[in-house]
Design a protein around this motif. Sequence first.
Motif, short mmCIF file in Angstrom:
data_model
loop_
_atom_site.label_atom_id
_atom_site.label_comp_id
_atom_site.label_asym_id
_atom_site.label_seq_id
_atom_site.Cartn_x
_atom_site.Cartn_y
_atom_site.Cartn_z
N PHE A 1 -19.28 18.39 36.64
CA PHE A 1 -18.39 18.84 35.97
C PHE A 1 -19.32 19.64 34.61
CE2 PHE A 1 -14.50 17.31 36.99
CZ PHE A 1 -15.02 15.49 37.35
N ARG A 2 -19.05 20.71 34.63
CA ARG A 2 -19.50 21.37 33.47
C ARG A 2 -17.89 22.00 33.13
NH1 ARG A 2 -22.17 25.61 35.64
NH2 ARG A 2 -23.95 24.76 35.73
N ASP A 3 -17.69 20.73 32.07
CA ASP A 3 -16.63 20.95 30.78
C ASP A 3 -15.59 20.08 31.75
OD1 ASP A 3 -17.38 24.28 29.40
OD2 ASP A 3 -17.78 22.11 28.17
N GLU A 4 -14.91 20.97 31.76
CA GLU A 4 -13.64 19.81 32.95
C GLU A 4 -13.17 20.42 33.74
OE1 GLU A 4 -12.85 22.07 29.45
OE2 GLU A 4 -11.69 23.44 31.13
N ALA A 5 -14.05 21.62 34.74
CA ALA A 5 -13.87 22.38 35.11
C ALA A 5 -15.32 21.09 36.87
CB ALA A 5 -14.32 23.46 35.43
N VAL A 6 -14.66 21.38 37.94
CA VAL A 6 -14.74 20.78 38.50
C VAL A 6 -16.25 21.38 39.43
CG1 VAL A 6 -15.19 19.70 41.13
CG2 VAL A 6 -13.82 19.17 39.96
N ARG B 1 -10.77 9.09 49.68
CA ARG B 1 -10.17 7.86 49.26
C ARG B 1 -11.10 7.97 47.60
NH1 ARG B 1 -13.17 4.01 49.67
NH2 ARG B 1 -14.29 4.80 51.32
N PHE B 2 -11.79 8.94 47.24
CA PHE B 2 -12.55 9.39 45.68
C PHE B 2 -11.67 10.07 45.35
CE2 PHE B 2 -16.53 6.64 45.71
CZ PHE B 2 -16.20 5.84 47.35
N SER B 3 -11.77 10.05 43.50
CA SER B 3 -11.53 11.52 42.69
C SER B 3 -12.26 11.16 41.65
CB SER B 3 -10.17 11.13 42.75
OG SER B 3 -9.55 9.98 41.73
N ALA B 4 -12.08 11.73 41.10
CA ALA B 4 -13.11 12.36 39.72
C ALA B 4 -12.04 12.53 39.02
CB ALA B 4 -14.77 12.35 40.22
N VAL B 5 -12.03 12.96 37.75
CA VAL B 5 -11.60 13.69 36.70
C VAL B 5 -12.08 13.45 35.25
CG1 VAL B 5 -9.34 13.02 37.33
CG2 VAL B 5 -9.74 11.64 35.74
N ARG B 6 -11.79 14.86 34.49
CA ARG B 6 -12.85 14.85 33.55
C ARG B 6 -11.82 15.83 32.64
NH1 ARG B 6 -18.65 17.65 30.82
NH2 ARG B 6 -19.07 16.35 29.57
N PRO B 7 -11.16 14.92 32.20
CA PRO B 7 -10.07 16.21 31.30
C PRO B 7 -10.39 17.09 30.12
CG PRO B 7 -9.52 14.15 31.12
CD PRO B 7 -10.03 13.36 32.13
N LYS B 8 -10.61 16.79 29.21
CA LYS B 8 -11.41 16.81 28.53
C LYS B 8 -12.55 17.13 27.80
CE LYS B 8 -6.74 14.50 25.73
NZ LYS B 8 -6.94 13.92 24.26
N GLY B 9 -12.99 17.63 29.00
CA GLY B 9 -14.45 18.05 29.07
C GLY B 9 -15.43 17.08 28.18
N THR B 10 -14.84 15.42 28.27
CA THR B 10 -15.74 15.00 27.44
C THR B 10 -15.79 13.57 28.22
OG1 THR B 10 -13.93 14.00 26.31
CG2 THR B 10 -15.43 15.38 25.19
N ASN B 11 -15.14 12.13 28.22
CA ASN B 11 -15.27 11.21 29.05
C ASN B 11 -14.95 12.13 30.62
OD1 ASN B 11 -15.81 9.98 26.81
ND2 ASN B 11 -13.97 9.07 26.21
N SER B 12 -15.30 11.36 31.00
CA SER B 12 -14.38 11.18 33.18
C SER B 12 -14.64 9.34 33.61
CB SER B 12 -15.53 11.56 33.60
OG SER B 12 -15.63 11.49 34.62
N THR B 13 -13.69 9.98 34.77
CA THR B 13 -13.02 8.49 34.46
C THR B 13 -13.25 8.58 36.74
OG1 THR B 13 -11.58 8.15 33.88
CG2 THR B 13 -11.51 7.08 36.07
#
Lengths: 115, 112
Positions: free
Chosen positions: A49-54, A64-76
């Motif tokens: 990610f760069r900021d919140e964008a993939v 089966r895999f997914s990743a998010v970084r909704p606020k451009g900080t933490n990620s899951t």
Amino acid sequence: EAGVTQSPRYAVLQEGQAVSFWCDPISGHDTLYWYQQPRDQGPQLLVYFRDEAVIDNSQLPSDRFSAVRPKGTNSTLKIQSAKQGDTATYLCASSPRTGGAIEQYFGPGTRLTVL
Amino acid sequence: SQWGEENLQALSIQEGEDVTMNCSYKTYTTVVHWYRQDSGRGPALIILIRSNEREKRSGRLRATLDTSSQSSSLSITAAQCEDTAVYFCATDKNTGYQNFYFGKGTSLTVIP
């Protein structure tokens, strides 16, 4: 300065179960990476990610895999319906915006075992 | 794959000896990064070398890069026990994208 933190450090699942990994990058780092590192191999990029964008998720098993970084900080990073082949260490890294060569700072990883 | 098909290599040396680790890459790169990974920890950058640098030194570390043969080496002089780790080389495309490709690594054990 705090480093990259990850949790949990270890996870043991049965096949078919779901699991989530959490990453807190270094403050101010705009780029965040997730890697999969099987035993006795080098890290393999899954998504970044760069900021919140993939920017690139071409190596992420999208079914089966997914990743998010909704606020451009933490990620899951989440694995639905884990398989034995997912057994590996999952590493998170971050890097600052720079015009030169990139240095990545890695967290300690989450060691996943799927039984 | 960006890298050759070599398996994880294992080296064992005596303290005080010199050691060189090699890796090769398949596609064009402008930078080679060398990382070390201690047991139970994430990789940490120890030295990087750009395509306009044939050699780079940092303390007891020396990296070389040969773009014509698409290979890089990392040498450690007078190895110490604390150099025991797995060492990886990695490249990025340096095209504005930050996709990193890691080799399979060399597991180095320094025996006292």
